[in-house]
Design a protein around this motif. Structure first.
Motif, short mmCIF file in Angstrom:
data_model
loop_
_atom_site.label_atom_id
_atom_site.label_comp_id
_atom_site.label_asym_id
_atom_site.label_seq_id
_atom_site.Cartn_x
_atom_site.Cartn_y
_atom_site.Cartn_z
N ILE A 85 0.84 -1.21 0.00
CA ILE A 85 0.00 0.00 0.00
C ILE A 85 0.87 1.25 0.00
CG2 ILE A 85 -1.56 1.35 1.47
CD1 ILE A 85 -2.84 -1.38 2.31
N GLN B 52 1.50 4.13 -2.78
CA GLN B 52 1.21 5.53 -2.48
C GLN B 52 2.34 6.45 -2.93
OE1 GLN B 52 0.63 7.31 1.33
NE2 GLN B 52 -1.50 7.72 0.89
N PRO C 141 -6.05 -1.40 15.94
CA PRO C 141 -6.90 -0.22 16.13
C PRO C 141 -7.78 0.08 14.91
CG PRO C 141 -4.74 0.22 17.03
CD PRO C 141 -4.64 -1.11 16.32
N HIS D 283 -8.58 -3.35 0.50
CA HIS D 283 -7.70 -2.19 0.41
C HIS D 283 -6.74 -2.34 -0.79
CE1 HIS D 283 -5.65 1.11 3.05
NE2 HIS D 283 -5.52 1.38 1.77
N ARG E 47 16.26 1.27 12.14
CA ARG E 47 14.98 1.97 12.35
C ARG E 47 14.22 2.22 11.04
NH1 ARG E 47 12.05 3.40 16.57
NH2 ARG E 47 11.75 5.46 15.68
N ALA F 284 -0.64 -5.15 14.44
CA ALA F 284 -0.36 -3.71 14.41
C ALA F 284 1.13 -3.47 14.22
CB ALA F 284 -0.84 -3.05 15.71
N LYS F 285 1.95 -4.24 14.90
CA LYS F 285 3.40 -4.09 14.78
C LYS F 285 3.84 -4.42 13.35
CE LYS F 285 7.70 -6.34 15.47
NZ LYS F 285 8.21 -7.42 14.58
N VAL G 106 2.05 -4.31 10.59
CA VAL G 106 1.54 -3.28 9.69
C VAL G 106 2.42 -2.02 9.76
CG1 VAL G 106 -0.35 -1.60 9.52
CG2 VAL G 106 -0.84 -4.04 9.48
N GLY G 107 2.76 -1.61 10.97
CA GLY G 107 3.59 -0.43 11.13
C GLY G 107 4.96 -0.61 10.48
N THR H 290 6.54 1.35 7.11
CA THR H 290 7.85 2.02 7.12
C THR H 290 8.79 1.39 6.10
OG1 THR H 290 7.55 2.57 9.45
CG2 THR H 290 9.78 2.73 8.58
N ALA I 125 -3.34 2.96 20.30
CA ALA I 125 -2.85 1.59 20.13
C ALA I 125 -2.23 1.08 21.43
CB ALA I 125 -1.85 1.51 18.98
N ASN J 86 -3.39 5.07 3.39
CA ASN J 86 -2.38 4.03 3.61
C ASN J 86 -2.38 3.44 5.02
OD1 ASN J 86 -1.32 6.27 4.85
ND2 ASN J 86 0.77 5.92 4.17
N TYR J 87 -3.54 3.48 5.68
CA TYR J 87 -3.68 2.71 6.93
C TYR J 87 -4.46 1.44 6.58
CZ TYR J 87 -4.76 1.30 11.68
OH TYR J 87 -4.86 0.57 12.84
N THR K 1 9.21 9.47 18.18
CA THR K 1 10.43 8.65 18.03
C THR K 1 11.09 8.89 16.68
OG1 THR K 1 9.43 6.70 16.96
CG2 THR K 1 9.30 6.81 19.36
N GLY K 2 10.48 9.71 15.81
CA GLY K 2 11.10 10.03 14.53
C GLY K 2 10.25 9.66 13.34
N PRO L 286 9.13 7.73 9.70
CA PRO L 286 8.11 8.49 8.96
C PRO L 286 6.89 8.80 9.84
CG PRO L 286 7.99 6.16 8.38
CD PRO L 286 9.16 6.31 9.29
N GLN M 47 3.67 8.57 10.05
CA GLN M 47 2.56 7.85 9.42
C GLN M 47 1.72 7.18 10.49
OE1 GLN M 47 1.93 7.74 6.05
NE2 GLN M 47 3.59 9.23 5.81
N ALA N 139 0.14 4.26 10.40
CA ALA N 139 0.45 2.84 10.57
C ALA N 139 1.69 2.65 11.44
CB ALA N 139 0.65 2.16 9.21
N LYS N 140 2.69 3.47 11.21
CA LYS N 140 3.93 3.38 12.00
C LYS N 140 3.63 3.72 13.46
CE LYS N 140 7.92 5.81 13.38
NZ LYS N 140 7.93 6.92 14.37
N VAL O 177 0.76 3.48 15.06
CA VAL O 177 -0.06 2.42 15.64
C VAL O 177 0.80 1.21 15.99
CG1 VAL O 177 -1.74 0.66 14.94
CG2 VAL O 177 -2.31 3.08 14.69
N GLY O 178 1.68 0.83 15.09
CA GLY O 178 2.55 -0.32 15.35
C GLY O 178 3.45 -0.08 16.55
N GLU O 179 4.02 1.11 16.63
CA GLU O 179 4.90 1.41 17.76
C GLU O 179 4.10 1.50 19.06
OE1 GLU O 179 8.34 3.88 15.33
OE2 GLU O 179 7.40 4.79 17.07
N ALA P 161 1.35 -0.09 19.80
CA ALA P 161 0.99 -1.45 20.21
C ALA P 161 2.17 -2.11 20.91
CB ALA P 161 0.55 -2.27 18.99
#
Lengths: 287, 287
Positions: free
Chosen positions: A18, A22, A49, A66, A238, A261-262, A264-265, A269, B15, B47-48, B254-255, B257, B259, B261-262, B264-266, B268
């Motif tokens: 995705i 984008q 979430p 999606h 990172r 969730a992790k 996906v995140g 990235t 999250a 892009n979520y 934390t920096g 991107p 976004q 999704a990022k 939410v992942g962090e 969680a």
């Protein structure tokens, strides 16, 4: 030449696709299944979430709607190798090949120990891919170790070519009629013998001209030669870059927690990092 | 004593809360707004994964329906300090206080440079919190620097106590009637003078007994004394632990991107890490 090849169609691979799209980058999304088997088999997911309570299959469908909305299809392919080619990578699945400037690995957790001798004899009698190497053993006896349902199709194909003895490693895996089937043994060690292969188990030993180890999961370091791993975990920074330029990794294969969730995140990235890598390579030297 | 206090109600904080609750840990979710202003103002998010195309406000609502389903409410509080107390942390918002064994920071990106002298004079004439420190200046002249709409309520409160001169730093911020208002100046430096404070700008200088710097964002290192940062970024490891035991950080702070999704992942992962930290502390020494 594609911009980004994504291996794995679970939450991390979907998120990567995705986000690459984008950024208007070309991509292929290669997965052993339409939705990852792990996601599909989750009864109820309560901690992604936006979806208070949802079954794994339904969340997989939401992810795929999606992808559909963005015109991305999952190519049902089992990638067997990723070869570094200088400034791009070649991915193979049997005789098929893709070329991409950047690769996102999202193949899921690979928490298994290879059988003793397995890695050492890869390409010298042991293979992970019937579609790729089956023809080499045409009309000759082979072993097939079936670790899960994904092996069924591979074994069916092998059984048309060769004299197959199937070692069933998981209950419920269906073996084609006429294939010799062994159940309830524990493999101990592969060894070479008389230009063939012997599999020693906790019971009998089995000899054949070749052996196919058919797991859905592949050790990332075997899939991508030279990839830095720490145990089963791929080492990432990172930006989810690995030690190989242009190769990124996301999701369960980077380590715990094994959560959607992790994954996906990290996938998001990693996808953005891959797109940025391709853009930087295009501008290479011009800066 | 709470298990986990989460500061910030954007995607990362949401999250984190969902995942702390999933581990059956007690929590408080403290946010300046019901949904983060940044999320709410996003026109379209594509892009979520799971929501092919959705407005920021609608995605915020989906997140909050998820919180509702788990019985989690956002407490509309602006946390002004986090104090390390040995084996727990005390969080304050004006005169209110919470105690928690573990803290998740999810306060968003804080890309601003403090004014020269601002950090040095914190607590010595400069304050971030009218609700906390306003009474100290009752009946005396104060400056209030209004960086965004969140400052409006603070300034209204101040104007009931003191003689306020408001330096408006963002167009559209509404100032109560009767408050002296200065627009279009650029602060240069805070200095102490005659037991009061002088704000030097690119135009005039303004003197008062105290100065309130009212930004929604707070530098994480000021919010949590001793927190390791790298520029504006909080330094975290793969578990999103900071250098302070029991303090985790997730999301934009934390920096890049930046976004959803990022974040939410962090969030969680940070939530699960905080829950694991609390569980380990409970079992401390028993192992």
């Amino acid at each position: 030449m594609l911009d980004v090849a994504i291996i794995g169609s679970g939450p991390a691979g979907v998120a990567a696709a995705i986000n690459v799209r984008q950024r208007n980058r070309s991509l292929v999304l290669l997965g052993a299944a339409e939705v990852s088997r792990k996601l599909e088999s989750a009864q109820e997911i309560a901690n992604y979430p936006g979806f208070p309570e949802i079954g794994g299959a339904a969340l997989g469908e939401a992810f795929h709607r999606h992808l559909d909305a963005l015109g991305i299809a999952v190519e049902r392919k089992y990638v067997d190798h990723v070869y570094p080619m200088g400034d791009f990578y070649a991915l193979t699945s049997g005789e098929e090949m893709w070329e991409a400037r950047s690769v996102v690995l999202a193949t899921g957790v690979t928490a298994f120990k290879p059988i003793e001798g397995e890695i050492e004899l890869l390409g010298r009698g042991v293979s992970y891919c019937a579609t790729c190497d089956g023809r080499l053993y045409k009309g000759r006896p082979v072993l097939a170790l079936a670790y899960d349902e994904d092996a069924e199709e591979e074994i069916r194909y092998l059984s048309e070519l060769s004299d197959v003895t199937c070692i069933v490693m998981k209950k419920g895996v269906r073996v084609p009629e006429g294939v010799k089937t062994v159940e309830g043994v524990k493999p101990r060690r592969f060894a070479q013998k008389d230009r063939g292969i012997v599999l020693e188990t906790d019971g009998e030993s089995y000899a054949a001209d070749g052996a196919f180890v058919l797991r859905s999961a592949m050790l990332p370091g075997v899939l991508v030669p030279g990839l830095e791993t720490e145990g089963a975990r791929v080492v990432v920074n990172r930006q989810f870059a690995t030690n190989l330029p242009g190769v990124f990794a996301a999701g369960d294969l980077t380590g715990a927690p094994y959560q959607i969730a992790k994954a996906v995140g990290e996938g998001a990235t990693a996808g953005l990092s891959a797109a940025a890598y391709v853009a930087a390579a295009e501008n290479g030297g011009k800066k």
